[in-house]
Design a protein around this motif. Sequence first.
Motif, mmCIF file in Angstrom:
data_model
loop_
_atom_site.group_PDB
_atom_site.id
_atom_site.type_symbol
_atom_site.label_atom_id
_atom_site.label_comp_id
_atom_site.label_asym_id
_atom_site.label_seq_id
_atom_site.Cartn_x
_atom_site.Cartn_y
_atom_site.Cartn_z
ATOM 1 N N SER A 170 0.828 -1.208 0.000
ATOM 2 C CA SER A 170 0.000 0.000 0.000
ATOM 3 C C SER A 170 0.857 1.249 0.000
ATOM 4 C CB SER A 170 -0.919 0.002 1.227
ATOM 5 O OG SER A 170 -0.167 0.122 2.416
ATOM 6 N N ASP A 171 0.193 2.382 -0.244
ATOM 7 C CA ASP A 171 0.876 3.671 -0.241
ATOM 8 C C ASP A 171 0.909 4.292 1.151
ATOM 9 O OD1 ASP A 171 1.247 4.262 -3.283
ATOM 10 O OD2 ASP A 171 -0.815 3.564 -3.096
ATOM 11 N N ILE A 172 -0.197 4.145 1.875
ATOM 12 C CA ILE A 172 -0.355 4.783 3.184
ATOM 13 C C ILE A 172 -1.188 3.860 4.070
ATOM 14 C CG2 ILE A 172 -1.203 6.826 4.428
ATOM 15 C CD1 ILE A 172 -1.194 8.285 1.674
ATOM 16 N N THR A 173 -0.829 3.788 5.359
ATOM 17 C CA THR A 173 -1.638 3.073 6.339
ATOM 18 C C THR A 173 -2.034 4.045 7.442
ATOM 19 O OG1 THR A 173 -0.489 0.986 5.910
ATOM 20 C CG2 THR A 173 -1.715 1.141 7.976
ATOM 21 N N VAL A 174 -3.297 3.967 7.865
ATOM 22 C CA VAL A 174 -3.827 4.882 8.872
ATOM 23 C C VAL A 174 -4.216 4.115 10.133
ATOM 24 C CG1 VAL A 174 -5.803 6.371 9.410
ATOM 25 C CG2 VAL A 174 -4.616 6.597 7.214
ATOM 26 N N PHE A 175 -3.838 4.648 11.290
ATOM 27 C CA PHE A 175 -4.188 4.081 12.593
ATOM 28 C C PHE A 175 -5.054 5.065 13.378
ATOM 29 C CE2 PHE A 175 0.114 2.145 11.871
ATOM 30 C CZ PHE A 175 -0.331 0.860 11.655
ATOM 31 N N SER A 176 -5.864 4.519 14.282
ATOM 32 C CA SER A 176 -6.684 5.330 15.183
ATOM 33 C C SER A 176 -6.268 5.094 16.630
ATOM 34 C CB SER A 176 -8.165 4.957 15.034
ATOM 35 O OG SER A 176 -8.943 5.590 16.027
ATOM 36 N N PHE A 177 -6.330 6.169 17.432
ATOM 37 C CA PHE A 177 -6.004 6.078 18.857
ATOM 38 C C PHE A 177 -7.162 6.561 19.725
ATOM 39 C CE2 PHE A 177 -1.907 7.089 16.608
ATOM 40 C CZ PHE A 177 -1.458 5.779 16.581
ATOM 41 N N HIS A 178 -8.379 6.345 19.235
ATOM 42 C CA HIS A 178 -9.596 6.611 20.012
ATOM 43 C C HIS A 178 -9.574 5.740 21.278
ATOM 44 C CE1 HIS A 178 -13.885 6.173 21.027
ATOM 45 N NE2 HIS A 178 -14.043 7.367 20.504
ATOM 46 N N PRO A 179 -10.234 6.146 22.351
ATOM 47 C CA PRO A 179 -10.143 5.393 23.611
ATOM 48 C C PRO A 179 -10.500 3.912 23.541
ATOM 49 C CG PRO A 179 -11.028 7.555 24.054
ATOM 50 C CD PRO A 179 -10.894 7.450 22.557
ATOM 51 N N VAL A 180 -11.415 3.494 22.664
ATOM 52 C CA VAL A 180 -11.751 2.071 22.633
ATOM 53 C C VAL A 180 -10.848 1.270 21.699
ATOM 54 C CG1 VAL A 180 -14.160 2.443 23.238
ATOM 55 C CG2 VAL A 180 -13.503 2.341 20.812
ATOM 56 N N LYS A 181 -9.901 1.940 21.036
ATOM 57 C CA LYS A 181 -9.009 1.230 20.120
ATOM 58 C C LYS A 181 -7.908 0.500 20.910
ATOM 59 C CE LYS A 181 -10.947 2.430 16.202
ATOM 60 N NZ LYS A 181 -11.859 3.527 16.485
ATOM 61 N N ILE A 182 -6.990 -0.132 20.196
ATOM 62 C CA ILE A 182 -6.014 -1.026 20.817
ATOM 63 C C ILE A 182 -5.071 -0.272 21.756
ATOM 64 C CG2 ILE A 182 -4.144 -2.666 20.327
ATOM 65 C CD1 ILE A 182 -5.744 -3.214 17.664
ATOM 66 N N ILE A 183 -4.567 0.862 21.296
ATOM 67 C CA ILE A 183 -3.912 1.811 22.218
ATOM 68 C C ILE A 183 -4.604 3.152 22.018
ATOM 69 C CG2 ILE A 183 -1.680 0.644 22.249
ATOM 70 C CD1 ILE A 183 -0.644 2.890 20.367
ATOM 71 N N THR A 184 -4.507 4.012 23.010
ATOM 72 C CA THR A 184 -5.207 5.284 22.921
ATOM 73 C C THR A 184 -4.278 6.467 23.163
ATOM 74 O OG1 THR A 184 -7.121 6.551 23.668
ATOM 75 C CG2 THR A 184 -5.914 5.320 25.364
ATOM 76 N N ALA A 185 -4.616 7.573 22.501
ATOM 77 C CA ALA A 185 -4.004 8.861 22.793
ATOM 78 C C ALA A 185 -5.109 9.835 23.201
ATOM 79 C CB ALA A 185 -3.238 9.384 21.583
ATOM 80 N N ALA A 186 -6.200 9.292 23.747
ATOM 81 C CA ALA A 186 -7.450 9.984 24.072
ATOM 82 C C ALA A 186 -8.250 10.202 22.792
ATOM 83 C CB ALA A 186 -7.219 11.280 24.820
ATOM 84 N N GLU A 187 -7.703 10.916 21.858
ATOM 85 C CA GLU A 187 -8.138 10.992 20.474
ATOM 86 C C GLU A 187 -6.852 11.026 19.664
ATOM 87 O OE1 GLU A 187 -10.811 10.799 18.709
ATOM 88 O OE2 GLU A 187 -12.548 11.404 19.923
ATOM 89 N N GLY A 188 -6.957 10.893 18.375
ATOM 90 C CA GLY A 188 -5.748 10.988 17.565
ATOM 91 C C GLY A 188 -5.681 9.912 16.512
ATOM 92 N N GLY A 189 -4.851 10.179 15.521
ATOM 93 C CA GLY A 189 -4.614 9.219 14.457
ATOM 94 C C GLY A 189 -3.217 9.386 13.917
ATOM 95 N N MET A 190 -2.816 8.470 13.039
ATOM 96 C CA MET A 190 -1.486 8.547 12.443
ATOM 97 C C MET A 190 -1.496 7.863 11.096
ATOM 98 S SD MET A 190 2.225 7.643 14.165
ATOM 99 C CE MET A 190 1.831 8.628 15.608
ATOM 100 N N ALA A 191 -0.759 8.450 10.156
ATOM 101 C CA ALA A 191 -0.544 7.832 8.846
ATOM 102 C C ALA A 191 0.922 7.453 8.728
ATOM 103 C CB ALA A 191 -0.923 8.803 7.736
ATOM 104 N N VAL A 192 1.184 6.240 8.255
ATOM 105 C CA VAL A 192 2.561 5.807 8.031
ATOM 106 C C VAL A 192 2.734 5.504 6.552
ATOM 107 C CG1 VAL A 192 2.950 4.937 10.359
ATOM 108 C CG2 VAL A 192 2.015 3.409 8.641
ATOM 109 N N THR A 193 3.933 5.785 6.046
ATOM 110 C CA THR A 193 4.218 5.610 4.622
ATOM 111 C C THR A 193 5.712 5.450 4.410
ATOM 112 O OG1 THR A 193 3.926 6.613 2.415
ATOM 113 C CG2 THR A 193 4.353 8.118 4.250
#
Length: 387
Positions: free
Chosen positions: A177-200
Amino acid sequence: MIPYGRQDISQADIDAVVEVLQSDFLTQGPKVPEFERLVAAYCGAKRAVAVNSATSALHLACMALELGAGDRLWTTPVTFVASANCGLYCGASVDFVDIDPRTYNLCPKALEAKLKLAEAKGTLPKVLVAVHLCGQPCDMKAIGRLAKLYGFRIIEDASHAIGGKFDCEPIGNGRYSDITVFSFHPVKIITAAEGGMAVTNDDGIADQMELLRSHGITRDPEKMTHAADGPWYYQQVALGFNYRMTELQAALGVSQMRRLDEFVARRHEIARRYDDLLSALPVVTPWQNPGDYSGLHLYVVRLKTEQISRTHREVFESLREQGIGVNLHYIPVHTQPYYLAMGFQPEDFPQAQSYYRTAISLPMYPGLTKDEQDDVISALAHAMEPS
């Protein structure tokens, strides 16, 4: 109430956030880059760009791939609306590919058939958003092969899947893939309270997302149209957004990353116990590809409604009444009023509709105890008994 998901916050997490509160930087400091480096290194990706939500990351990913008016984005109907909306934000049209009835992810066979028809009509997608539902990776090898054949770009929506693996490699490594996106919402696997990240692995994509997350403003002389007027100078060189992640969020994310593998392993332990406890009930438990490693954000069962005397809704409501905070992930996007107004019909994607009529997300989070899990199973058994 036993919720379907819950964050796990340690004293170390609290201390990390307090340390930032007592520092000089609440935003645009050293913690965001540290979090980005940690996630990129974990995934085996070259770059990471932290933002305030996974939705923002999806939007910037589409913009970095130059998705725009006249273009098409395809995704799965069984996902949160953001996986499709990101295309609309860019002025593109959106369409869907039905799911595999075993994995609940976008079906590569259905994708291939739809691509053949689209090629004949001249309506191929520019971007495909492949969603790793519940944490189980899509068949990225098959999707990647089709991308090369038909010339579309791939965004992996791995909001459910950090810590998982496809073909023995970390989700997010960018092999297919070109880009992968993660979520850090509280119910996700790890949390940043809210937040996301794209890796490439593409520096150009990462640079563009970094620019767009902060108003399209730069202080880099090489990106300016002329020499700086002085040390105060900056230029807006693109129309960007305020999608920045705060230092508080990043500090929590950095701390949570230390327990990522532990969290995912615990989720697998809970899932194995669910598999055993549910074996005698009229439900379909989640299928796991033995060659992959799911992030197991969600544990979704499907009711064998033909074997029980109560409806899907009755079972769901009974569980809620008994204090089990079940949920349904997700209402197929194409059935939302906004998308129906575009011309979609509920039965356009029959596997997605079949899933929706039978799926229930049971509680799944690292802190779920055996006693609570037993309560979930007992409540489910009761909910399916004749009224």
